[in-house]
Write a protein that holds these residues in place. Structure first.
Motif, mmCIF file in Angstrom:
data_model
loop_
_atom_site.group_PDB
_atom_site.id
_atom_site.type_symbol
_atom_site.label_atom_id
_atom_site.label_comp_id
_atom_site.label_asym_id
_atom_site.label_seq_id
_atom_site.Cartn_x
_atom_site.Cartn_y
_atom_site.Cartn_z
ATOM 1 N N UNK A 242 -7.727 11.132 -0.806
ATOM 2 C CA UNK A 242 -8.381 11.118 0.314
ATOM 3 C C UNK A 242 -7.687 11.892 1.352
ATOM 4 N N UNK A 243 -8.745 12.182 2.541
ATOM 5 C CA UNK A 243 -8.303 12.741 3.680
ATOM 6 C C UNK A 243 -8.664 11.878 4.749
ATOM 7 N N UNK A 244 -7.427 11.675 5.330
ATOM 8 C CA UNK A 244 -7.575 10.769 6.686
ATOM 9 C C UNK A 244 -7.431 11.567 7.852
ATOM 10 N N UNK A 245 -8.193 11.050 9.116
ATOM 11 C CA UNK A 245 -7.944 11.734 10.229
ATOM 12 C C UNK A 245 -7.829 10.428 11.107
ATOM 13 N N UNK A 246 -7.572 10.938 12.507
ATOM 14 C CA UNK A 246 -7.266 9.858 13.581
ATOM 15 C C UNK A 246 -8.729 9.024 13.267
ATOM 16 N N UNK A 247 -9.775 9.591 13.448
ATOM 17 C CA UNK A 247 -11.113 8.509 13.313
ATOM 18 C C UNK A 247 -11.054 7.517 12.164
ATOM 19 N N UNK A 248 -10.261 7.998 10.914
ATOM 20 C CA UNK A 248 -10.365 7.038 9.649
ATOM 21 C C UNK A 248 -9.068 6.371 9.485
ATOM 22 N N UNK A 249 -7.935 6.582 10.120
ATOM 23 C CA UNK A 249 -6.797 6.152 9.913
ATOM 24 C C UNK A 249 -6.881 4.326 9.746
ATOM 25 N N UNK A 250 -6.038 3.859 8.966
ATOM 26 C CA UNK A 250 -6.328 2.485 8.661
ATOM 27 C C UNK A 250 -5.441 1.608 9.292
ATOM 28 N N UNK A 251 -5.644 1.011 10.444
ATOM 29 C CA UNK A 251 -4.535 0.345 11.462
ATOM 30 C C UNK A 251 -4.202 -0.905 10.683
ATOM 31 N N UNK A 252 -4.885 -1.548 10.048
ATOM 32 C CA UNK A 252 -4.517 -2.782 9.449
ATOM 33 C C UNK A 252 -3.527 -2.671 8.045
ATOM 34 N N UNK A 253 -2.648 -3.541 8.190
ATOM 35 C CA UNK A 253 -1.555 -3.274 6.969
ATOM 36 C C UNK A 253 -2.275 -3.504 5.682
ATOM 37 N N UNK A 254 -1.839 -2.800 4.527
ATOM 38 C CA UNK A 254 -2.522 -2.792 3.402
ATOM 39 C C UNK A 254 -1.525 -2.333 2.335
ATOM 40 N N UNK A 288 5.206 5.890 -1.238
ATOM 41 C CA UNK A 288 5.034 4.505 -0.670
ATOM 42 C C UNK A 288 4.954 3.616 -1.916
ATOM 43 N N UNK A 289 5.849 2.595 -2.203
ATOM 44 C CA UNK A 289 6.478 1.857 -3.302
ATOM 45 C C UNK A 289 4.880 0.842 -3.332
ATOM 46 N N UNK A 290 4.650 0.693 -4.627
ATOM 47 C CA UNK A 290 3.680 -0.230 -5.002
ATOM 48 C C UNK A 290 4.152 -1.873 -4.022
ATOM 49 N N UNK A 291 2.902 -2.305 -3.664
ATOM 50 C CA UNK A 291 2.943 -3.559 -3.246
ATOM 51 C C UNK A 291 3.505 -3.818 -2.022
ATOM 52 N N UNK A 292 3.661 -2.765 -1.167
ATOM 53 C CA UNK A 292 4.446 -2.664 -0.038
ATOM 54 C C UNK A 292 3.132 -2.600 1.133
ATOM 55 N N UNK A 293 3.311 -3.567 2.129
ATOM 56 C CA UNK A 293 2.375 -3.487 3.290
ATOM 57 C C UNK A 293 2.803 -2.343 3.913
ATOM 58 N N UNK A 294 1.729 -1.525 4.606
ATOM 59 C CA UNK A 294 2.098 -0.299 5.444
ATOM 60 C C UNK A 294 0.834 -0.057 5.965
ATOM 61 N N UNK A 295 1.037 0.954 7.151
ATOM 62 C CA UNK A 295 -0.288 1.692 7.872
ATOM 63 C C UNK A 295 0.390 2.916 8.169
ATOM 64 N N UNK A 296 -0.758 3.716 8.340
ATOM 65 C CA UNK A 296 -0.381 5.394 8.507
ATOM 66 C C UNK A 296 -1.275 5.594 9.720
ATOM 67 N N UNK A 297 -0.818 6.124 10.898
ATOM 68 C CA UNK A 297 -1.702 6.488 11.921
ATOM 69 C C UNK A 297 -1.098 7.686 12.823
ATOM 70 N N UNK A 298 -1.876 8.207 13.496
ATOM 71 C CA UNK A 298 -1.165 9.635 13.983
ATOM 72 C C UNK A 298 -0.382 9.122 15.194
ATOM 73 N N UNK A 299 0.744 9.696 15.446
ATOM 74 C CA UNK A 299 1.869 9.338 16.441
ATOM 75 C C UNK A 299 1.811 10.047 17.485
#
Length: 322
Positions: A242-254, A288-299
């Motif tokens: 997938x390609x993520x951008x600022x508009x499509x970054x997931x802000x909720x932990x997953x 990113x390890x499996x089953x680790x909650x995380x988010x990735x957003x532009x800094x």
């Protein structure tokens, strides 16, 4: 997971360790300045000098190639997927046994899902050192590289012999084939006839996607599914991209039920995870390890794009045509 533990799963661009003797064309003029990097997994290097940064199995391999201007990677074939995206520079990809069946020029951020069972090569046609990042299907990357016959013959003329054990032997260093090891045989005429030679329309239309087009698709608020059964490149090579951008970054932990990989191509990205955080720059690679909650957003403000790779249960075999 602690920040110290996570740092062992991050390979910084500035820490990449190149191998200049990875493949059979390491002495061949025009290809003798390239650098190969194995970031995640064993890769397909034919040299014992190749450094592996992260050996953990992900279901796919991550690598890179760095080359100065006018340096090329010789024509070869893979049994599993080979996907490139351009990190730095301008690159010409070409295919066919002698590289004359077609070509395409890729710019920064562009991606190329090269079909299996074709001879392919690539060349830095920019004005500075360039870098392309690669995803190879399977944990063993399909068992290595299949070289066009003239590549093996050219290499032998410059002192490198590939044994049928998949290892390189350098006569310039006094090396000879061990007892019981023969030179890798050249493909026969019948075997060469089984290798595909798709047209430029088939390859460019079906397997190349441009960065700005993908960014436009990701502006809808959801990531652009680049490669997958429902991707803009419809393929099932054993992983999805997938390609993520600022508009499509997931802000909720997953979380994911298997390891995933984050590879920024534009901008800096902040990854928050259970136990800490890290900032990634273009050229960095994070597992990113499996089953680790995380988010990735532009800094930071400005352009930001990131490729996300995750394995699937699909076989890492020939290009799927669904």
């Amino acid at each position: 997971m602690t920040p110290t533990e996570m740092e062992h799963r991050i390979v910084r661009y500035g820490d990449l360790r190149p191998c200049k003797t990875a493949f059979i064309d390491a002495h061949t003029p025009g290809s003798d300045q390239k650098e190969n990097f194995t970031i995640i997994g064993g890769g397909v290097s034919e040299s014992p000098d190749q450094h592996v940064h992260i050996a953990l199995a992900h279901g796919f391999n991550i690598g890179a190639a760095g080359q100065p201007p006018k340096c090329r990677n010789s024509l070869h074939n893979h049994r599993t997927a080979e996907v490139f995206f351009v990190l730095k520079g301008r690159w010409r990809f070409f295919w066919g046994e002698h590289g004359d069946a077609g070509e395409v020029i890729l710019e920064e951020g562009d991606i190329f899902n090269i079909p299996t069972n074709i001879f392919r090569g690539f060349e830095n046609v920019g004005t500075d050192y360039g870098m392309i990042m690669a995803v190879l299907g399977g944990d063993d990357a399909g068992g290595g590289v299949i070289w066009a016959p003239h590549v093996i013959e050219d290499a032998r003329a410059h002192g490198l012999v590939l044994g049928n054990d998949g290892k390189l032997y350098d006569s310039k260093q006094g090396q000879t084939l061990p007892d019981g090891v023969d030179p890798m045989p050249l493909l026969t005429a019948d075997e060469l006839a089984q290798v595909d030679t798709p047209s430029p329309m088939q390859v460019v239309g079906g397997y190349v996607r441009r960065y700005l087009d993908m960014v436009a698709l990701a502006q809808s608020g959801t990531p652009c599914k680049v490669i997958g059964a429902q991707g803009i490149i419809r393929d099932k090579p054993g992983f999805e991209i997938d390609l993520l951008t600022r508009a499509s970054a997931r802000t909720q932990p997953h979380r994911h039920d298997r390891p995933s990989v984050l590879m920024p191509v534009k901008g800096h990205w902040r990854v928050d995870y259970e136990g800490g955080s890290a900032t990634l720059a273009p050229g960095d690679t994070m597992s990113v390890p499996e089953n680790l909650d995380h988010t990735a957003v532009p800094a930071m403000t400005g352009e930001a794009a990131l490729y996300h790779i995750i394995g699937t249960d699909d076989a890492a075999g020939p290009t799927w045509k669904g």
